[in-house]
Design a protein around this motif. Structure first.
Motif, PDB file in Angstrom:
ATOM      1  N   LYS A   1       0.956   3.528   1.544  1.00  0.00           N
ATOM      2  CA  LYS A   1      -0.411   3.270   2.036  1.00  0.00           C
ATOM      3  C   LYS A   1      -1.430   3.346   0.895  1.00  0.00           C
ATOM      4  O   LYS A   1      -2.219   2.422   0.684  1.00  0.00           O
ATOM      5  CB  LYS A   1      -0.771   4.299   3.117  1.00  0.00           C
ATOM      6  CG  LYS A   1      -0.030   4.074   4.429  1.00  0.00           C
ATOM      7  CD  LYS A   1      -0.482   5.010   5.511  1.00  0.00           C
ATOM      8  CE  LYS A   1       0.012   6.438   5.354  1.00  0.00           C
ATOM      9  NZ  LYS A   1       1.472   6.614   5.510  1.00  0.00           N
ATOM     10  N   MET A   2      -1.405   4.468   0.159  1.00  0.00           N
ATOM     11  CA  MET A   2      -2.408   4.670  -0.891  1.00  0.00           C
ATOM     12  C   MET A   2      -2.156   3.750  -2.084  1.00  0.00           C
ATOM     13  O   MET A   2      -3.079   3.111  -2.596  1.00  0.00           O
ATOM     14  CB  MET A   2      -2.384   6.117  -1.371  1.00  0.00           C
ATOM     15  CG  MET A   2      -3.215   7.034  -0.547  1.00  0.00           C
ATOM     16  SD  MET A   2      -4.975   6.662  -0.804  1.00  0.00           S
ATOM     17  CE  MET A   2      -5.632   7.687   0.483  1.00  0.00           C
TER      18      MET A   2
ATOM     19  N   ASP B   1       9.340   0.985  -5.659  1.00  0.00           N
ATOM     20  CA  ASP B   1       9.422   1.599  -4.332  1.00  0.00           C
ATOM     21  C   ASP B   1      10.782   1.250  -3.750  1.00  0.00           C
ATOM     22  O   ASP B   1      11.164   0.071  -3.732  1.00  0.00           O
ATOM     23  CB  ASP B   1       8.291   1.061  -3.431  1.00  0.00           C
ATOM     24  CG  ASP B   1       8.097   1.905  -2.185  1.00  0.00           C
ATOM     25  OD1 ASP B   1       6.995   2.448  -2.005  1.00  0.00           O
ATOM     26  OD2 ASP B   1       9.067   2.020  -1.399  1.00  0.00           O
TER      27      ASP B   1
ATOM     28  N   VAL C   1       3.643   8.528  -5.073  1.00  0.00           N
ATOM     29  CA  VAL C   1       4.704   8.933  -4.138  1.00  0.00           C
ATOM     30  C   VAL C   1       4.274  10.222  -3.454  1.00  0.00           C
ATOM     31  O   VAL C   1       3.324  10.877  -3.874  1.00  0.00           O
ATOM     32  CB  VAL C   1       6.071   9.152  -4.841  1.00  0.00           C
ATOM     33  CG1 VAL C   1       6.610   7.848  -5.383  1.00  0.00           C
ATOM     34  CG2 VAL C   1       5.971  10.187  -5.947  1.00  0.00           C
TER      35      VAL C   1
ATOM     36  N   PRO D   1       4.270  14.089  -2.600  1.00  0.00           N
ATOM     37  CA  PRO D   1       4.521  15.186  -3.549  1.00  0.00           C
ATOM     38  C   PRO D   1       5.976  15.665  -3.539  1.00  0.00           C
ATOM     39  O   PRO D   1       6.518  16.026  -4.582  1.00  0.00           O
ATOM     40  CB  PRO D   1       3.578  16.289  -3.060  1.00  0.00           C
ATOM     41  CG  PRO D   1       2.541  15.593  -2.237  1.00  0.00           C
ATOM     42  CD  PRO D   1       3.149  14.343  -1.699  1.00  0.00           C
TER      43      PRO D   1
ATOM     44  N   ILE E   1      -2.160  10.619  -7.842  1.00  0.00           N
ATOM     45  CA  ILE E   1      -2.965  10.873  -6.635  1.00  0.00           C
ATOM     46  C   ILE E   1      -2.192  11.786  -5.679  1.00  0.00           C
ATOM     47  O   ILE E   1      -2.558  11.920  -4.518  1.00  0.00           O
ATOM     48  CB  ILE E   1      -3.369   9.561  -5.926  1.00  0.00           C
ATOM     49  CG1 ILE E   1      -2.141   8.767  -5.479  1.00  0.00           C
ATOM     50  CG2 ILE E   1      -4.261   8.703  -6.824  1.00  0.00           C
ATOM     51  CD1 ILE E   1      -2.440   7.754  -4.385  1.00  0.00           C
TER      52      ILE E   1
ATOM     53  N   ALA F   1      -1.109  14.912  -3.721  1.00  0.00           N
ATOM     54  CA  ALA F   1      -1.752  16.161  -3.321  1.00  0.00           C
ATOM     55  C   ALA F   1      -0.941  17.333  -3.855  1.00  0.00           C
ATOM     56  O   ALA F   1       0.292  17.333  -3.819  1.00  0.00           O
ATOM     57  CB  ALA F   1      -1.845  16.225  -1.799  1.00  0.00           C
TER      58      ALA F   1
ATOM     59  N   PRO G   1      -7.904  11.003  -3.806  1.00  0.00           N
ATOM     60  CA  PRO G   1      -8.658   9.992  -3.047  1.00  0.00           C
ATOM     61  C   PRO G   1      -8.687  10.337  -1.550  1.00  0.00           C
ATOM     62  O   PRO G   1      -8.240  11.419  -1.164  1.00  0.00           O
ATOM     63  CB  PRO G   1      -7.846   8.717  -3.299  1.00  0.00           C
ATOM     64  CG  PRO G   1      -6.446   9.197  -3.521  1.00  0.00           C
ATOM     65  CD  PRO G   1      -6.498  10.647  -3.963  1.00  0.00           C
TER      66      PRO G   1
ATOM     67  N   THR H   1      -8.488   8.305   2.688  1.00  0.00           N
ATOM     68  CA  THR H   1      -7.961   7.078   3.311  1.00  0.00           C
ATOM     69  C   THR H   1      -8.970   5.933   3.442  1.00  0.00           C
ATOM     70  O   THR H   1      -8.524   4.775   3.504  1.00  0.00           O
ATOM     71  CB  THR H   1      -7.332   7.351   4.702  1.00  0.00           C
ATOM     72  OG1 THR H   1      -8.291   8.007   5.523  1.00  0.00           O
ATOM     73  CG2 THR H   1      -6.083   8.188   4.573  1.00  0.00           C
TER      74      THR H   1
HETATM   75  N1  LIG Z   1      -2.917   9.657   2.871  1.00  0.00           N
HETATM   76  C1  LIG Z   1      -3.922  10.400   2.406  1.00  0.00           C
HETATM   77  O1  LIG Z   1      -4.905  10.734   3.075  1.00  0.00           O
HETATM   78  C2  LIG Z   1      -3.911  10.839   0.975  1.00  0.00           C
HETATM   79  C3  LIG Z   1      -5.090  11.290   0.396  1.00  0.00           C
HETATM   80  C4  LIG Z   1      -5.061  11.687  -0.926  1.00  0.00           C
HETATM   81  C5  LIG Z   1      -3.875  11.654  -1.630  1.00  0.00           C
HETATM   82  N2  LIG Z   1      -2.739  11.220  -1.021  1.00  0.00           N
HETATM   83  C6  LIG Z   1      -1.503  11.234  -1.785  1.00  0.00           C
HETATM   84  O2  LIG Z   1      -1.067   9.915  -1.986  1.00  0.00           O
HETATM   85  C7  LIG Z   1       0.342   9.931  -2.122  1.00  0.00           C
HETATM   86  C8  LIG Z   1       0.908   8.789  -1.315  1.00  0.00           C
HETATM   87  O3  LIG Z   1       0.557   8.984   0.049  1.00  0.00           O
HETATM   88  P1  LIG Z   1       0.700   7.810   1.100  1.00  0.00           P
HETATM   89  O4  LIG Z   1      -0.040   8.229   2.312  1.00  0.00           O
HETATM   90  O5  LIG Z   1       0.396   6.501   0.453  1.00  0.00           O
HETATM   91  O6  LIG Z   1       2.278   7.905   1.364  1.00  0.00           O
HETATM   92  P2  LIG Z   1       3.325   6.776   1.737  1.00  0.00           P
HETATM   93  O7  LIG Z   1       2.654   5.673   2.512  1.00  0.00           O
HETATM   94  O8  LIG Z   1       4.521   7.436   2.322  1.00  0.00           O
HETATM   95  O9  LIG Z   1       3.684   6.148   0.293  1.00  0.00           O
HETATM   96  C9  LIG Z   1       4.619   6.671  -0.588  1.00  0.00           C
HETATM   97  C10 LIG Z   1       5.588   5.535  -0.970  1.00  0.00           C
HETATM   98  O10 LIG Z   1       6.413   5.964  -2.050  1.00  0.00           O
HETATM   99  C11 LIG Z   1       7.742   5.539  -1.759  1.00  0.00           C
HETATM  100  N3  LIG Z   1       8.718   6.347  -2.504  1.00  0.00           N
HETATM  101  C12 LIG Z   1       9.456   7.416  -2.101  1.00  0.00           C
HETATM  102  N4  LIG Z   1      10.240   7.862  -3.100  1.00  0.00           N
HETATM  103  C13 LIG Z   1      10.012   7.072  -4.177  1.00  0.00           C
HETATM  104  C14 LIG Z   1      10.527   7.022  -5.498  1.00  0.00           C
HETATM  105  N5  LIG Z   1      11.414   7.922  -5.924  1.00  0.00           N
HETATM  106  N6  LIG Z   1      10.046   6.074  -6.339  1.00  0.00           N
HETATM  107  C15 LIG Z   1       9.132   5.196  -5.939  1.00  0.00           C
HETATM  108  N7  LIG Z   1       8.625   5.174  -4.675  1.00  0.00           N
HETATM  109  C16 LIG Z   1       9.039   6.100  -3.807  1.00  0.00           C
HETATM  110  C17 LIG Z   1       7.835   5.696  -0.277  1.00  0.00           C
HETATM  111  O11 LIG Z   1       8.945   5.007   0.224  1.00  0.00           O
HETATM  112  P3  LIG Z   1       9.678   5.591   1.567  1.00  0.00           P
HETATM  113  O12 LIG Z   1       8.661   5.442   2.673  1.00  0.00           O
HETATM  114  O13 LIG Z   1      10.864   4.708   1.703  1.00  0.00           O
HETATM  115  O14 LIG Z   1       9.995   7.029   1.289  1.00  0.00           O
HETATM  116  C18 LIG Z   1       6.496   5.115   0.176  1.00  0.00           C
HETATM  117  O15 LIG Z   1       6.525   3.715   0.273  1.00  0.00           O
HETATM  118  C19 LIG Z   1       0.848  11.297  -1.680  1.00  0.00           C
HETATM  119  O16 LIG Z   1       1.260  12.034  -2.811  1.00  0.00           O
HETATM  120  C20 LIG Z   1      -0.370  11.948  -1.073  1.00  0.00           C
HETATM  121  O17 LIG Z   1      -0.406  13.342  -1.363  1.00  0.00           O
HETATM  122  C21 LIG Z   1      -2.732  10.781   0.260  1.00  0.00           C
END
Ligand SMILES: NC(=O)c1ccc[n+]([C@@H]2O[C@H](COP(=O)([O-])OP(=O)(O)OC[C@H]3O[C@@H](n4cnc5c(N)ncnc54)[C@H](OP(=O)(O)O)[C@@H]3O)[C@@H](O)[C@H]2O)c1
Length: 266
Positions: free
Chosen positions: A15-16, A36, A69, A71, A93, A95, A116, A118
């Motif tokens: 998503k991010m 990914d 990815v 955390p 990014i 957490a 960041p 959402t």
């Molecule tokens: N969402 C929020 O509000 C927010 C706010 C601030 C910061 N963040 C941070 O942003 C980061 C991403 O969050 P998100 O909400 O975007 O999560 P997400 O949608 O689950 O995105 C993470 C992506 O990374 C992939 N992935 C997993 N293992 C990997 C690897 N070894 N190499 C490369 N890619 C891999 C995942 O694939 P699979 O789905 O197949 O595992 C998924 O597509 C997190 O660390 C979070 O702490 C999020």
């Protein structure tokens, strides 16, 4: 003419990461490789999506490696990108992942840690960033550009502030959405049909946010503009603003989230 955004390696195209990549493409992206395991479709000709680090061509030389990815995937995935530590800045990014913790996985890398939120998905985010040791002004400028593509950016020089930032703006959208949910529920309790209750709650939160964004007035001034003496809003605010109500609850909620962010730090 060279592109506004130099070659980028994106680790985690979820998503991010996806929101950021979309913002970079809008601004003019030279090229990107997105890693990914789910291998989502490439959004355009300048982006190559690969399932793992081993599939990145050896001559790809990113200016920044963006770590997006979860955390819990950091320990396994970060060491695979340590080879870029001498040449690229890392922008995380994730957490709860500290610069020291990431350096333990990447070596002596230049790392910017950012939080960041959402609304980045519609370029309305707020990101607060911290530059780790060895980040050059040019690298900081590049990270600023990458983050500006999804909203506003602010910098702090104390990494400890990222914990309250996580609590306030990182999680903040959840609190605002909760307000929309609760307004909708209370409207139904007062006899308003559910569809109308939903519309009223959503548009009140969205419209108030847009008014706040468009105004230079403090939030308190905008609040007072809705509050006539002895009127209906004043009656509601007397409940919400009682010492034990929102002022205490919001403080406790933010303190709890800040403490949890410190617990997770590693
Ligand atoms: N969402 C929020 O509000 C927010 C706010 C601030 C910061 N963040 C941070 O942003 C980061 C991403 O969050 P998100 O909400 O975007 O999560 P997400 O949608 O689950 O995105 C993470 C992506 O990374 C992939 N992935 C997993 N293992 C990997 C690897 N070894 N190499 C490369 N890619 C891999 C995942 O694939 P699979 O789905 O197949 O595992 C998924 O597509 C997190 O660390 C979070 O702490 C999020």
């Amino acid at each position: 003419m060279s592109a506004a955004i130099p070659p980028i390696l994106l680790v985690g195209f979820g998503k991010m990461g996806g929101a950021m990549l979309a913002g970079w493409r809008e601004r003019g992206l030279d090229s990107a490789v997105a890693v990914d395991p789910a291998a989502p479709a490439s959004p355009g000709p300048e982006v190559i999506v690969v399932p793992d680090a081993g599939a990145i061509l050896s001559d790809f030389a990113p200016a920044a490696v963006v770590l997006a990815v979860k955390p819990q995937n950091a320990d396994a995935s970060l060491p695979l990108f340590a080879r870029y530590a001498g040449s690229a800045v890392f922008l995380s990014i994730m957490a709860g992942k500290t610069v020291a913790g990431m350096r333990g996985l990447l070596g002596e890398a230049a790392i910017v840690r950012a939080m960041p939120n959402t609304p980045a998905a519609i370029r309305q985010g707020i990101t607060v960033a911290f530059p780790g040791p060895g980040v050059t002004p040019a690298q900081r400028g590049l990270c600023d550009t990458l983050l500006q593509a999804v909203g506003q950016v602010a910098w702090v020089e104390d990494e400890g502030l990222i914990d309250p930032v996580t609590a306030v703006s990182g999680g903040g959208p959840a609190y605002v959405f909760l307000l929309a949910e609760l307004l909708e529920r209370a409207a139904v309790e007062q006899g308003i049909p559910p569809d109308l209750a939903r519309l009223m709650a959503r548009q009140t939160v969205a419209g108030s946010g847009a008014l706040l964004a468009a105004s230079t007035d403090d939030a308190a001034v905008l609040r007072k503009a809705v509050t006539s003496p002895k009127g209906t809003t004043e009656r509601a605010l007397a409940v919400l603003m009682a010492d034990e109500a929102w002022p205490a609850l919001i403080s406790r909620a933010i303190a709890a989230a800040t403490a949890r962010s410190r617990e997770l730090a590693g």
